[in-house]
Design a protein around this motif. Sequence first.
Motif, mmCIF file in Angstrom:
data_model
loop_
_atom_site.group_PDB
_atom_site.id
_atom_site.type_symbol
_atom_site.label_atom_id
_atom_site.label_comp_id
_atom_site.label_asym_id
_atom_site.label_seq_id
_atom_site.Cartn_x
_atom_site.Cartn_y
_atom_site.Cartn_z
ATOM 1 N N HIS A 296 -11.898 9.542 0.499
ATOM 2 C CA HIS A 296 -10.505 9.387 0.895
ATOM 3 C C HIS A 296 -9.617 10.078 -0.145
ATOM 4 C CE1 HIS A 296 -12.312 6.316 3.427
ATOM 5 N NE2 HIS A 296 -12.778 5.726 2.343
ATOM 6 N N ALA A 297 -8.345 10.242 0.188
ATOM 7 C CA ALA A 297 -7.395 10.813 -0.770
ATOM 8 C C ALA A 297 -7.324 9.919 -2.012
ATOM 9 C CB ALA A 297 -6.016 10.933 -0.127
ATOM 10 N N GLY B 273 0.153 11.030 6.861
ATOM 11 C CA GLY B 273 -0.901 10.568 7.738
ATOM 12 C C GLY B 273 -0.364 9.777 8.909
ATOM 13 N N GLN C 39 -9.474 16.894 11.776
ATOM 14 C CA GLN C 39 -9.921 18.047 11.012
ATOM 15 C C GLN C 39 -8.841 19.132 10.985
ATOM 16 O OE1 GLN C 39 -12.599 18.495 9.071
ATOM 17 N NE2 GLN C 39 -11.656 20.451 8.529
ATOM 18 N N LYS D 272 -6.089 18.099 8.608
ATOM 19 C CA LYS D 272 -6.488 18.242 7.207
ATOM 20 C C LYS D 272 -6.450 19.689 6.741
ATOM 21 C CE LYS D 272 -9.229 14.045 6.650
ATOM 22 N NZ LYS D 272 -10.561 13.450 6.372
ATOM 23 N N GLU D 273 -6.545 20.619 7.682
ATOM 24 C CA GLU D 273 -6.406 22.030 7.314
ATOM 25 C C GLU D 273 -4.964 22.363 6.963
ATOM 26 O OE1 GLU D 273 -8.056 24.200 10.571
ATOM 27 O OE2 GLU D 273 -10.114 23.477 10.203
ATOM 28 N N LYS E 68 -2.808 19.697 5.758
ATOM 29 C CA LYS E 68 -2.569 18.833 4.593
ATOM 30 C C LYS E 68 -3.836 18.048 4.334
ATOM 31 C CE LYS E 68 0.922 15.768 2.630
ATOM 32 N NZ LYS E 68 2.271 15.187 2.826
ATOM 33 N N ALA E 69 -4.514 18.350 3.248
ATOM 34 C CA ALA E 69 -5.856 17.818 3.029
ATOM 35 C C ALA E 69 -5.880 16.331 2.711
ATOM 36 C CB ALA E 69 -6.548 18.599 1.913
ATOM 37 N N ASP E 70 -4.915 15.863 1.912
ATOM 38 C CA ASP E 70 -4.991 14.480 1.411
ATOM 39 C C ASP E 70 -4.200 13.511 2.282
ATOM 40 O OD1 ASP E 70 -2.561 15.551 0.638
ATOM 41 O OD2 ASP E 70 -2.459 14.384 -1.211
ATOM 42 N N ILE E 71 -4.572 13.437 3.554
ATOM 43 C CA ILE E 71 -3.899 12.522 4.465
ATOM 44 C C ILE E 71 -4.685 11.216 4.562
ATOM 45 C CG2 ILE E 71 -2.833 14.350 5.842
ATOM 46 C CD1 ILE E 71 -5.049 13.702 7.979
ATOM 47 N N ASP F 78 -10.007 7.029 8.060
ATOM 48 C CA ASP F 78 -10.274 6.383 6.776
ATOM 49 C C ASP F 78 -10.448 4.875 6.944
ATOM 50 O OD1 ASP F 78 -9.647 8.552 4.569
ATOM 51 O OD2 ASP F 78 -8.045 8.734 6.046
#
Length: 432
Positions: free
Chosen positions: A31-32, A194, A213, A216-217, A219-222, A239
Amino acid sequence: MKQIFLLLSALIIITSCNSEKKQVEVIKNKHADWVYDATIYEVNIRQYTPEGTFTAFSKHIPRLSELGVDILWFMPVQPIGKKERKGTLGSYYSIQNYIQTNPDFGNMDDFKQIVDEAHKAGMKVILDWVANHTSHDAEWITQHRDWYVTDSLGKIVSPYDWTDVAKLNYDNPDMREAMKQAMIFWIKETGIDGFRCDVAYEVPTDFWENTIQAIKEVKADIFMLAEAEKPELNQTAFDAYYNWEVHHQMNDIAQGKANVDSLRLALKKMSDFPEYAIPMNFTSNHDENSWQGTEFERMGNAARTFAALTYLLPGIPLIYSGQETGFDRRLAFFEKDSINWNNLQEFTSFYQSMNQLRKNNSALYSPEKGGIIEEIKTDLPQKTFAFKRQTTDNSVVAIFNLSKDSVQVSLINEDLNNKQPIVLSGWEYRIY
């Protein structure tokens, strides 16, 4: 009054020391980074202030930051449909347009301002997302009727008894793509962190996997929270999930309908999920408050006890609007019904201390970084629940009297309290 005994400084934790430098295995986060010690706070904009606007809510951000809140979850902020509307103002979850804001709450710039202010205060923002259905007068209905599920007579279907909404057809790839792009819009346009996804179990898992997916491309840390208790959703998509089973058992125990064994069974069911999946633990939320009753109606004198337990169990805790002041009234769901913020403040210090406890003890972090739960046997297993969570550098022990009766309880095979019995009044707990 229940008390929290923070005796960590008094406990002697013996660790073995080795002069040789050991190789530490680095575990890749599932997870973030900001998720593990976080607390979620659900925001009901309509009822939060007399004005019911983004701007009016923003004045509460410093207070919530001081409370120790980390994630602001906003119930849907989009325009609400008028056709087949329930009540005067309708349901948040009957969405007319996915990429606009409800004018009653404010405009898009007002919402962006809230996100900016929350970020400056060190908090993240997630938005409630309704992917299962729209209102009956949504723009999509007139433009793309084939994006909806219809019955044998060609009539658009309403799921369950939700007559104010129209069910979307996930067999249609164009609709899927439009839904994905609408979610990405909010990430790009407002900078949110998120989503909490409404009735996520009603939407095909492969849609969530592909869409998350794609998000996340961007914004990765959602952070993605599913309103579901469906293990496959947490394999590669979400998550966190709703820990309904534990919640329902807490209600039943408080009402004398069950004992601690039912809680033990509910906790075992968490093993059906991937070990890194995060259960969201709660004593209230917008549905529970409006339809099932406040935590005080459902749990009575045990409300504070079970609120404390949501912080001690593996997972991530939730606070619903008003809980931090002991607000004790059901909020109308389809009408204007403002929260009274002049309640007693004893719950404010309680939640503040619990948020701090979670942050200060890595054993209480969310999976996969926090400690697993290890039950400690007692001589009163039907009334008490004692357990330990520990990591390599931290240990937390808790004992809960989950009954209305005063008890004298002994821990079996534990040195806590010098092996002397512990006296607990009804619903009392201690945290070491």
